[in-house]
Design an enzyme around this catalytic site. Sequence first.
Site, PDB file in Angstrom:
ATOM      1  N   CYS A 144       0.890  -1.242   0.012  1.00 39.40           N
ATOM      2  CA  CYS A 144      -0.067   0.003  -0.082  1.00 39.40           C
ATOM      3  C   CYS A 144       0.894   1.442   0.085  1.00 39.40           C
ATOM      4  O   CYS A 144       1.683   1.327   1.208  1.00 39.40           O
ATOM      5  CB  CYS A 144      -0.974   0.154   1.288  1.00 39.40           C
ATOM      6  N   ASP A 203      -0.521  16.058  -2.809  1.00 42.63           N
ATOM      7  CA  ASP A 203      -0.899  14.836  -3.957  1.00 42.63           C
ATOM      8  C   ASP A 203       0.365  15.269  -5.186  1.00 42.63           C
ATOM      9  O   ASP A 203       0.650  16.254  -5.378  1.00 42.63           O
ATOM     10  CB  ASP A 203      -2.133  15.292  -4.586  1.00 42.63           C
ATOM     11  N   GLY A 238     -13.924   5.963  -9.015  1.00 45.62           N
ATOM     12  CA  GLY A 238     -12.588   6.105  -9.453  1.00 45.62           C
ATOM     13  C   GLY A 238     -11.543   5.976  -8.446  1.00 45.62           C
ATOM     14  O   GLY A 238     -10.396   6.744  -8.667  1.00 45.62           O
ATOM     15  N   THR A 256      -8.200   4.955  -6.736  1.00 43.56           N
ATOM     16  CA  THR A 256      -6.978   4.380  -7.360  1.00 43.56           C
ATOM     17  C   THR A 256      -6.192   4.050  -6.205  1.00 43.56           C
ATOM     18  O   THR A 256      -5.316   3.003  -6.468  1.00 43.56           O
ATOM     19  CB  THR A 256      -6.296   5.324  -8.417  1.00 43.56           C
ATOM     20  N   HIS A 273      -6.474   2.803  -0.054  1.00 43.95           N
ATOM     21  CA  HIS A 273      -6.218   3.360   1.459  1.00 43.95           C
ATOM     22  C   HIS A 273      -7.055   4.597   1.508  1.00 43.95           C
ATOM     23  O   HIS A 273      -6.676   5.559   0.847  1.00 43.95           O
ATOM     24  CB  HIS A 273      -4.660   3.637   1.808  1.00 43.95           C
ATOM     25  N   HIS A 320      -8.617   8.143   1.951  1.00 43.50           N
ATOM     26  CA  HIS A 320      -8.223   9.638   2.146  1.00 43.50           C
ATOM     27  C   HIS A 320      -9.127  10.441   1.403  1.00 43.50           C
ATOM     28  O   HIS A 320     -10.030  10.159   0.681  1.00 43.50           O
ATOM     29  CB  HIS A 320      -6.888   9.412   1.216  1.00 43.50           C
ATOM     30  N   HIS A 375      -9.246  14.272  -0.458  1.00 45.33           N
ATOM     31  CA  HIS A 375      -8.389  15.309  -1.117  1.00 45.33           C
ATOM     32  C   HIS A 375      -8.985  16.637  -0.747  1.00 45.33           C
ATOM     33  O   HIS A 375     -10.430  16.691  -0.498  1.00 45.33           O
ATOM     34  CB  HIS A 375      -8.786  15.159  -2.700  1.00 45.33           C
TER      35      HIS A 375
HETATM   36  P1  AMP Z   1      -7.781   8.621  -5.731  1.00 43.78           P
HETATM   37  O1  AMP Z   1      -7.923   8.586  -7.205  1.00 43.78           O
HETATM   38  O2  AMP Z   1      -9.048   9.265  -5.047  1.00 43.78           O
HETATM   39  O3  AMP Z   1      -7.877   7.363  -5.002  1.00 43.78           O
HETATM   40  O4  AMP Z   1      -6.547   9.354  -5.349  1.00 43.78           O
HETATM   41  C1  AMP Z   1      -5.508   9.087  -5.242  1.00 43.78           C
HETATM   42  C2  AMP Z   1      -4.291  10.066  -5.227  1.00 43.78           C
HETATM   43  O5  AMP Z   1      -3.151   9.737  -4.920  1.00 43.78           O
HETATM   44  C3  AMP Z   1      -4.179  10.622  -6.662  1.00 43.78           C
HETATM   45  O6  AMP Z   1      -4.711  12.090  -6.721  1.00 43.78           O
HETATM   46  C4  AMP Z   1      -2.726  10.562  -6.976  1.00 43.78           C
HETATM   47  O7  AMP Z   1      -2.201  11.589  -7.636  1.00 43.78           O
HETATM   48  C5  AMP Z   1      -2.167  10.279  -5.500  1.00 43.78           C
HETATM   49  N1  AMP Z   1      -1.107   9.852  -5.351  1.00 43.78           N
HETATM   50  C6  AMP Z   1      -0.705   8.456  -5.874  1.00 43.78           C
HETATM   51  N2  AMP Z   1       0.592   8.299  -5.601  1.00 43.78           N
HETATM   52  C7  AMP Z   1       0.936   9.282  -4.517  1.00 43.78           C
HETATM   53  C8  AMP Z   1       2.141   9.474  -4.064  1.00 43.78           C
HETATM   54  N3  AMP Z   1       3.133   8.753  -3.851  1.00 43.78           N
HETATM   55  N4  AMP Z   1       2.385  10.729  -3.292  1.00 43.78           N
HETATM   56  C9  AMP Z   1       1.386  11.794  -3.487  1.00 43.78           C
HETATM   57  N5  AMP Z   1       0.182  11.328  -3.996  1.00 43.78           N
HETATM   58  C10 AMP Z   1       0.245  10.366  -4.801  1.00 43.78           C
HETATM   59 ZN    ZN Z   2      -2.545   1.540   3.524  1.00 38.96          ZN
END
Ligand code: AMP
Ligand code: ZN
Length: 116
Positions: free
Chosen positions: A4, A30, A95, A97, A100, A102, A104
Amino acid sequence: MEDCIFCKIIEGKLPSKTRFENEDLIAFEDLNPVAPVHLLIVPKRHFSNLYEMTSSHEGLSLLSKLHQALPEIVRVCGLESQGFRLINNCGEDAGQTVMHVHYHLIGGLPLGPRII
Ligand code: AMP
Ligand code: ZN
């Protein structure tokens, strides 16, 4: 949780631009910001998504702590008078991705049309 990305960031095994941290959560920038301010607010305990988190008492209690920290995180970003959006994508159709949970936190300019 193994494999993760956000757990690895929380454990310090992957780098992040952290703007706020306490014992329960971390807020970092992000990687692909969609606005001048785009933080991810992430509980340190791994839940796959908001549905899973809100399905347990412990998750609900953590969610409350996360919201308690929100004013300070907003102030760190300087968004207290301009406003912001707090978005959660839960599951496949939304959507999500990174699996874990979170939020925004986005802001820093007029954010344009809303879906809802
Ligand atoms: P979601 O699509 O809502 O799951 O958001 C996942 C977010 O994580 C996306 O906006 C990605 O740009 C961000 N993301 C993925 N990997 C990283 C990382 N290593 N550091 C910071 N943000 C990340
Ligand atoms: Zn996690």
